[in-house]
Design a protein around this motif. Structure first.
Motif, mmCIF file in Angstrom:
data_model
loop_
_atom_site.group_PDB
_atom_site.id
_atom_site.type_symbol
_atom_site.label_atom_id
_atom_site.label_comp_id
_atom_site.label_asym_id
_atom_site.label_seq_id
_atom_site.Cartn_x
_atom_site.Cartn_y
_atom_site.Cartn_z
ATOM 1 N N TYR A 190 -85.175 -73.559 22.610
ATOM 2 C CA TYR A 190 -84.039 -73.833 21.511
ATOM 3 C C TYR A 190 -84.190 -75.221 21.027
ATOM 4 N N ALA A 434 -66.326 -64.966 13.791
ATOM 5 C CA ALA A 434 -67.461 -64.559 14.943
ATOM 6 C C ALA A 434 -68.271 -65.760 14.869
ATOM 7 N N ARG A 441 -68.393 -70.509 22.386
ATOM 8 C CA ARG A 441 -69.005 -70.210 23.468
ATOM 9 C C ARG A 441 -69.986 -71.100 23.900
ATOM 10 N N ALA A 445 -69.914 -73.092 27.526
ATOM 11 C CA ALA A 445 -70.943 -72.844 28.485
ATOM 12 C C ALA A 445 -71.343 -74.508 28.669
ATOM 13 N N THR B 171 -75.411 -60.749 16.387
ATOM 14 C CA THR B 171 -75.359 -60.991 17.778
ATOM 15 C C THR B 171 -75.540 -59.996 18.821
ATOM 16 N N ASP B 173 -73.485 -59.104 20.556
ATOM 17 C CA ASP B 173 -72.249 -58.376 20.699
ATOM 18 C C ASP B 173 -72.168 -57.362 19.686
ATOM 19 N N GLU B 175 -71.863 -58.327 16.348
ATOM 20 C CA GLU B 175 -71.263 -59.021 15.432
ATOM 21 C C GLU B 175 -72.201 -59.324 14.370
ATOM 22 N N VAL B 176 -71.948 -59.228 13.044
ATOM 23 C CA VAL B 176 -72.659 -60.040 12.105
ATOM 24 C C VAL B 176 -72.202 -61.208 11.667
ATOM 25 N N VAL B 177 -73.072 -62.570 11.950
ATOM 26 C CA VAL B 177 -72.565 -63.637 11.780
ATOM 27 C C VAL B 177 -73.433 -64.331 10.547
ATOM 28 N N ASP B 178 -73.210 -65.138 9.591
ATOM 29 C CA ASP B 178 -73.778 -65.955 8.491
ATOM 30 C C ASP B 178 -73.907 -67.307 9.154
ATOM 31 N N LEU B 192 -75.889 -73.758 13.816
ATOM 32 C CA LEU B 192 -76.272 -72.410 14.091
ATOM 33 C C LEU B 192 -77.408 -71.993 13.826
ATOM 34 N N SER B 199 -85.622 -69.483 18.319
ATOM 35 C CA SER B 199 -84.736 -68.667 19.534
ATOM 36 C C SER B 199 -85.437 -67.349 20.065
ATOM 37 N N THR B 202 -84.232 -64.253 21.361
ATOM 38 C CA THR B 202 -83.447 -64.005 22.683
ATOM 39 C C THR B 202 -81.874 -64.169 22.447
ATOM 40 N N LEU B 203 -81.414 -64.607 21.004
ATOM 41 C CA LEU B 203 -80.044 -64.931 20.902
ATOM 42 C C LEU B 203 -79.365 -64.050 19.860
ATOM 43 N N LYS B 443 -78.122 -69.245 26.345
ATOM 44 C CA LYS B 443 -78.368 -67.911 26.307
ATOM 45 C C LYS B 443 -77.393 -66.934 27.144
ATOM 46 N N ALA B 445 -74.234 -67.572 27.572
ATOM 47 C CA ALA B 445 -72.881 -67.422 26.831
ATOM 48 C C ALA B 445 -73.002 -66.518 25.581
ATOM 49 N N LEU B 446 -73.949 -66.523 24.982
ATOM 50 C CA LEU B 446 -74.230 -65.477 23.744
ATOM 51 C C LEU B 446 -74.870 -63.968 24.287
#
Lengths: 462, 462
Positions: A190, A434, A441, A445, B171, B173, B175-178, B192, B199, B202-203, B443, B445-446
């Protein structure tokens, strides 16, 4: 009201730092302000560490006693970054001001966080190198990392995002972490470097930064030119960028800002919208860039092209540009300013700027506009009497309209000043609940106790 | 042995995707390999989603059933990124291959993750624009984001780190994140975008990417030149970079690699170390760059400067360079390769490369060396018989020595290939246990359930 610091905690601080600790009201108050219009929020103590080891000890001590920490550089934030929202200990890093290594062969320098951009460039003068990032203030490198700063050269050389090679940070646990090595690129896990760049002191304390340097250009030319109206100036910039002209600086200065500059810096530019350009390259390369830009300027009604070819004339010009913030304050003695920082895709820049100029006329506010327009970023510096609530409301309303306009154009609420205390609501609009939740988060963390510059960027977990 | 997927889960997948789901052994096996030498680790099912909504539904379904997810692009990873360590569902994103928006005025394109770099450049051909990042393979944009890819143009145009404007991610979860807007720069909260770039899946799942485009240079020249030995070639590069010549490409190809290229691409270059250059700019600008570089080359014993001025000659040259991986495999039919990826500050590059060449001679391995040496990055492609354990051991030992050498020179174990399964131990040496711990906390946390491409970059929390 913040709970008082415990005597044990203060004793241990004094043991560690001696007279490099202050709890004096005046010192705390001075560290509780910045260039924003927020009420002062003073810390309860200020420490001046001089080494990474001391920062580690301080972070561990604060953790043990549950004391919030606010890192502090030059105090030139415009968004309340250094205000001690929950009191606690401010770490003034200005005495960590050594240049630890210059590696001219690799075009890097490794610095303590309190080195200012001007001090760095002074040290580089004999090396044929320079560090391009130039926010208005003579900010510290640590502060510039923390806010992801940029300035007038970003259009060609990038921002702190592109110009930080690695960081040494003290984490909220008091661990020392190097976010990367000194190679120009890496795909190793990362991108911790970019995570800390722009984290506004909320994830740890930056105690070292290795930055990219650039060879001084063989040849430099600067010029200013006037435009009858804003649109012509902005359309010029858009075309210059789209044609890929590697212009080094490309700044918009509106008529009000020109008036301020003329008065403050003893210049005599016509009071109309201007572009300030700088070109870097070989003699022939600069000549080519200039020819292309002159033609585009002429096509868009620009006139009065004035050259500043000597180093002295160039310095005078850019000094004047950099002083526009202070020059503007003189337009209305005793005023404070609220500065906007929208940044949009350049295809939308002309519309965004012109609509904002219309808003300004309606608002009746005195407000010079300047912009790093090659990046689509511009600032409206609204001069307000902070004892006049209707002016503050008008300024905030204008900022809000502008941010919404920028967001509707797929832009950002902040190109370079950061979120701080001021733009937390806009951040939610920009990346969504989100997106902010991901940030929160990550914060939780890395800093579960929430002691690192608390209350900045976003509100803590509910 | 991975637990079997539940019939309910499979039913719901089929309902969602119809024939865009496969559980066939052959298909799963094919998705359980990449270009690395790891044993195949097949998923238990492969899905071909075609929209963000489908990815959301799949991620939620996997979460509900505790099924691991492995995102998959072109399958060209060299480090085991796409191997399904814990089985589960592989998301093959190759059918999300639409170019969603071209914004030539803003120099950006918004893409689905399955668009390949060649497909993007084909679509840009009429726009006077190009996308510079070019890993050897015709990788997908999603995969290139996920591994922080670079290639031959990075010395001038940067890597994926610098060329991704924003990402849309699903994500863990669902969720869709820009991660950001489309402005050229922003200081809005944590970066972000750069967190997801590199990554390695993995995220979250990258479902859209907006990338920076560049104007096609007005003029392009390419050249190759031969050197009697490695040192002269590398010293040339170091001086070119230090003088700030904006060279667009600057590639080292050693004598063994030249032999491979000559055979594979029907060229007749002398079998000695070479540099391949490309220059971008105006006619006059390119001429200037060429003059400076020719002088530096001559100073370092370079000879046989050969020009490739026509587009056809240039294509042939770079095609040959890009095919060196496959060309090398032909040097030893039936072999596999283990490819190193060290990257060091350029002041240390000559030492690092020469010491590695010494190691190679001692090892007896056939191993062409090529490098993006303007960035300090080079690859040793060790050709091994994977049925001969002593060769595998020799190759891994050489890689280990090289990585330690690079780390001792303040370099990285991977310039552009990523960590994947292969370099997790080296990552700990590179950023320390505390650095990896920060990554692991992010990792966790997400993705607290650990379902996103499990087992990559670092081992999960103990």
């Amino acid at each position: 009201m913040n709970p008082p610091l415990s005597p044990t905690f203060l004793d241990r601080l004094r043991e560690l730092l001696g007279d490099r600790l202050s709890t004096s009201e005046a010192v705390c108050l001075q560290h509780g302000r910045d260039e924003s219009i927020f009420e002062a929020m003073p810390p309860q103590a200020v420490a001046w560490p001089t080494s990474t080891e001391e920062v580690v000890a301080l972070v561990k001590l604060c953790r043990e006693h549950g004391v919030p920490i606010t890192p502090y550089g030059a105090g030139s934030s415009l968004e309340g970054h250094t205000l001690a929202v929950r009191g606690g200990l401010t770490l003034n890093l200005q005495r960590m001001e050594r240049i630890l290594a210059l590696n001219p062969e690799d075009l890097t320098a490794t610095l303590q966080p309190g080195v200012t951009r001007k001090a760095l460039n002074a040290a580089l003068r004999d090396q044929g190198l320079f560090f391009p990032i130039d926010p208005g203030a003579d900010a510290t490198i640590g502060g510039m990392c923390a806010t992801r700063a940029s300035g007038t050269n970003a259009v060609r050389y990038g921002t702190m995002r592109e110009n930080v090679v690695n960081l040494r940070v003290v984490t909220p646990d008091g661990e020392v972490v190097d976010t990367a090595r000194r190679a120009r690129k890496s795909a190793a896990g990362y991108d911790l470097t970019r995570l800390f760049v722009g984290s506004e002191g909320t994830l740890g304390v930056i105690v070292e930064a290795t930055v990219r340097l650039h060879p001084l250009p063989e040849h430099v030319m600067a010029a200013v030119c006037a435009f009858p109206e804003v649109h012509g100036a902005i359309d010029t910039v858009v075309q210059v960028i789209q044609m890929g002209v590697p212009v080094a600086r490309c700044e918009f200065v509106d008529a009000v800002a020109i008036r301020a500059i003329n008065a403050f810096s003893q210049l005599a530019l016509p009071e109309s919208p201007h572009l300030f350009f700088e070109f870097h390259g070989s003699q022939a390369g600069v000549k080519e860039q200039v020819e292309v830009v002159e033609a585009i300027v002429a096509d868009h009604g620009g006139q009065d092209f004035q050259w500043a070819a000597t180093p002295e004339a160039r310095s005078r010009l850019w000094e004047a540009r950099h002083n526009v913030y202070f020059a503007a304050l003189q337009l209305r003695p005793g005023c404070r300013s609220i500065v906007t920082d929208a940044c949009v895709p350049i295809s939308r820049l002309a519309d965004c700027l012109v609509q904002t100029a219309d808003d300004l006329r309606e608002s009746g506010l005195i407000a010079p506009m300047v912009g790093h327009v090659g990046d689509g970023n511009f600032h409206v510096q609204m001069l307000v009497d902070d004892a006049a609530p209707h002016e503050l409301r008008a300024a905030e309303a204008l900022n809000e309209r502008l941010v919404r306009r920028a967001l509707s154009m797929d832009g950002t609420c902040t190109g370079e000043h950061g979120i701080g205390l001021h733009k937390q609501g806009f951040l939610v609009e920009e990346v969504g609940a989100a997106g902010v939740d991901l940030m929160r988060r990550i914060k939780h963390a890395l800093d579960p106790a929430g002691l690192m510059n608390p209350g900045k960027v976003f509100a803590p977990h509910a």
